[in-house]
Design a protein around this motif. Structure first.
Motif, PDB file in Angstrom:
ATOM      1  N   ASP A  82      53.882  53.229  35.233  1.00 16.36           N
ATOM      2  CA  ASP A  82      52.606  53.281  35.830  1.00 16.36           C
ATOM      3  C   ASP A  82      52.022  52.409  35.129  1.00 16.36           C
ATOM      4  N   TYR A  83      51.759  51.254  35.877  1.00 13.27           N
ATOM      5  CA  TYR A  83      51.225  49.826  35.268  1.00 13.27           C
ATOM      6  C   TYR A  83      49.677  50.130  35.665  1.00 13.27           C
ATOM      7  N   TYR A  84      48.938  49.897  34.545  1.00 14.19           N
ATOM      8  CA  TYR A  84      47.380  49.776  34.683  1.00 14.19           C
ATOM      9  C   TYR A  84      46.910  48.698  35.332  1.00 14.19           C
ATOM     10  N   VAL A  85      46.286  48.563  36.431  1.00 12.97           N
ATOM     11  CA  VAL A  85      45.804  47.522  37.258  1.00 12.97           C
ATOM     12  C   VAL A  85      44.250  47.782  37.212  1.00 12.97           C
ATOM     13  N   PRO A  86      43.546  47.091  36.571  1.00  4.21           N
ATOM     14  CA  PRO A  86      41.891  47.089  36.585  1.00  4.21           C
ATOM     15  C   PRO A  86      41.352  47.006  38.038  1.00  4.21           C
ATOM     16  N   TYR A  87      40.599  47.969  38.313  1.00  3.73           N
ATOM     17  CA  TYR A  87      39.991  47.909  39.521  1.00  3.73           C
ATOM     18  C   TYR A  87      38.864  46.596  39.728  1.00  3.73           C
ATOM     19  N   ASN A  88      39.039  45.801  40.924  1.00  3.39           N
ATOM     20  CA  ASN A  88      38.214  44.757  40.956  1.00  3.39           C
ATOM     21  C   ASN A  88      37.521  44.854  42.228  1.00  3.39           C
ATOM     22  N   ALA A  89      35.993  44.965  42.475  1.00  2.00           N
ATOM     23  CA  ALA A  89      35.777  45.609  43.650  1.00  2.00           C
ATOM     24  C   ALA A  89      35.627  44.046  44.611  1.00  2.00           C
ATOM     25  N   ASN A  90      35.670  42.949  44.259  1.00  2.00           N
ATOM     26  CA  ASN A  90      35.605  41.811  44.700  1.00  2.00           C
ATOM     27  C   ASN A  90      37.167  41.361  45.011  1.00  2.00           C
ATOM     28  N   MET A  91      37.969  42.078  44.795  1.00  2.00           N
ATOM     29  CA  MET A  91      39.435  41.738  45.271  1.00  2.00           C
ATOM     30  C   MET A  91      39.633  41.260  46.514  1.00  2.00           C
ATOM     31  N   SER A  92      39.122  42.106  47.447  1.00  2.00           N
ATOM     32  CA  SER A  92      39.270  42.032  48.805  1.00  2.00           C
ATOM     33  C   SER A  92      38.529  40.656  49.416  1.00  2.00           C
ATOM     34  N   THR A  93      37.459  40.516  48.797  1.00  2.00           N
ATOM     35  CA  THR A  93      36.610  39.385  49.085  1.00  2.00           C
ATOM     36  C   THR A  93      37.309  38.136  48.863  1.00  2.00           C
ATOM     37  N   THR A  94      37.793  38.143  47.546  1.00  2.00           N
ATOM     38  CA  THR A  94      38.737  36.982  47.144  1.00  2.00           C
ATOM     39  C   THR A  94      39.830  36.760  48.163  1.00  2.00           C
ATOM     40  N   VAL A  95      40.573  37.651  48.457  1.00  2.00           N
ATOM     41  CA  VAL A  95      41.914  37.608  49.254  1.00  2.00           C
ATOM     42  C   VAL A  95      41.354  36.956  50.484  1.00  2.00           C
ATOM     43  N   TRP A  96      40.398  37.518  51.208  1.00  2.00           N
ATOM     44  CA  TRP A  96      39.931  37.177  52.417  1.00  2.00           C
ATOM     45  C   TRP A  96      39.367  35.506  52.253  1.00  2.00           C
ATOM     46  N   ALA A  97      38.895  35.214  51.367  1.00  2.00           N
ATOM     47  CA  ALA A  97      38.382  33.651  50.973  1.00  2.00           C
ATOM     48  C   ALA A  97      39.553  32.881  50.850  1.00  2.00           C
ATOM     49  N   LEU A  98      40.629  33.278  50.340  1.00  2.00           N
ATOM     50  CA  LEU A  98      41.696  32.391  50.103  1.00  2.00           C
ATOM     51  C   LEU A  98      42.426  32.295  51.413  1.00  2.00           C
ATOM     52  N   TYR A  99      42.447  33.367  52.212  1.00  2.00           N
ATOM     53  CA  TYR A  99      42.982  33.304  53.676  1.00  2.00           C
ATOM     54  C   TYR A  99      42.321  32.357  54.374  1.00  2.00           C
TER      55      TYR A  99
END
Length: 84
Positions: free
Chosen positions: A6-23
């Motif tokens: 179980d890897y701990y990945v901190p939740y980032n609310a802006n992750m989807s926004t960053t992914v869409w911006a890079l896309y």
């Protein structure tokens, strides 16, 4: 056989926004030869459009299309190709 990790990945609310911006940035870079060609109104811009759209992923065709869009001479405004 398979260990549960179980890897701990901190939740980032802006992750989807960053992914869409890079896309969107990647799409803008990929379409830049087409945008430049239509903005400059270069000769054979429709051939460049389809070549970049269909074969631009190779990198070689994308580079050629970008070079063509930047350095090819412009058509005069309102000029149309001669119909033979």
């Amino acid at each position: 056989m398979f260990a549960y990790v179980d890897y701990y990945v901190p939740y980032n609310a802006n992750m989807s926004t960053t992914v869409w911006a890079l896309y969107l940035l990647a799409v803008l870079v990929y379409c830049s030869p087409m945008i430049i060609a239509f903005y400059r109104n270069v000769d054979n811009k429709w051939w460049l459009y389809f070549a970049n759209l269909l074969l631009g992923y190779t990198g070689i065709v994308w580079t050629y299309c970008l070079f063509y869009a930047i350095f090819k001479s412009k058509q005069p405004p309102g000029a149309r190709p001669a119909i033979a």
